[in-house]
Design an enzyme around this catalytic site. Structure first.
Site, PDB file in Angstrom:
ATOM      1  CB  CYS A  36     -14.314  11.710   8.122  1.00  0.00           C
ATOM      2  SG  CYS A  36     -15.675  13.158   7.730  1.00  0.00           S
ATOM      3  CB  CYS A  41     -13.673  15.326   7.049  1.00  0.00           C
ATOM      4  SG  CYS A  41     -14.892  14.776   8.209  1.00  0.00           S
ATOM      5  CG  ASP A  42      -9.944  13.860   5.826  1.00  0.00           C
ATOM      6  OD1 ASP A  42     -10.056  15.248   6.172  1.00  0.00           O
ATOM      7  OD2 ASP A  42      -9.997  12.963   6.678  1.00  0.00           O
TER       8      ASP A  42
END
Length: 205
Positions: free
Chosen positions: A28, A31-32
């Protein structure tokens, strides 16, 4: 009944993914991605998701290298145009991941060994992050032949609600969302499902 079984990221299936998951390996980018600001990363995939994640990471990272297994991308023309017009994004066609190099801990991923599936030439790409973007599989197998799904297995709900075709059965989160796949949207649809379920129960009294 509220179904919130989510969707699982598809992985390449190599041992290094498990070994370094959370230490530089991710599925992701949104997300990261922030953790790799100013660093070099590798993205694996050839579809719209991979193209979207690679161009997103290119805004944060020093360099993004895309590994594409075939001699062409599956992404839409518009997404490919964005990829090929991003200066710090390089696409390597006919390359697959052989290994992700590094150790679990503070250092994490250090490089990726890729192999050309035609010439069998191996190259080492320095990278701090390795993003797998080959799609997701909704966890809906147990609902087959019971609930309506799209061609990829995501549950179909009535637009603007969490209602499935069966009264009293609702779906929330990634199990019914192949577009956004974010914690905040899952929480939002979870709240919708709770309210829809409460109203359904009230109507049964």
């Amino acid at each position: 009944l509220i179904i919130a079984t989510g969707a699982s990221a598809k992985w390449l299936g190599i041992e290094d993914e498990k070994r370094l998951n959370g230490y530089g390996v991710s599925a992701c980018a949104t997300c990261d991605g922030f953790f790799y600001k100013g660093k070099d990363v590798v993205v694996v995939g050839a579809g719209d998701t991979a193209a979207e994640e690679a161009t997103y990471l290119a805004k944060l990272c020093n360099k993004v290298t895309m590994l594409v297994r075939r001699d062409e991308m599956r992404a839409s023309k518009a997404m490919q145009h964005r990829v090929f017009n991003t200066k710090n994004l390089e696409v390597l066609f006919n390359y697959e991941t052989k290994s992700i190099n590094g150790e679990p801990g503070p250092i994490g991923v250090e490089s990726v060994t890729a192999i050309n599936n035609i010439s069998k030439e191996e190259i080492i790409i320095p990278a701090s992050g390795f993003f797998v973007a080959i799609g997701h599989k909704p966890n809906t197998d147990i609902f087959k032949d019971k609930l309506d799904m799209d061609e990829n297995g995501y549950l179909i709900v009535e637009p603007g609600t969490s209602k499935t075709k069966i009264p009293g059965v609702f779906a929330a989160g990634d199990v019914a969302d192949h577009v956004y796949r974010q914690a905040v949207t899952s929480a939002g649809t979870g709240c919708m499902a709770a309210l829809d379920a409460e109203r359904f129960l009230a109507s049964q009294e």
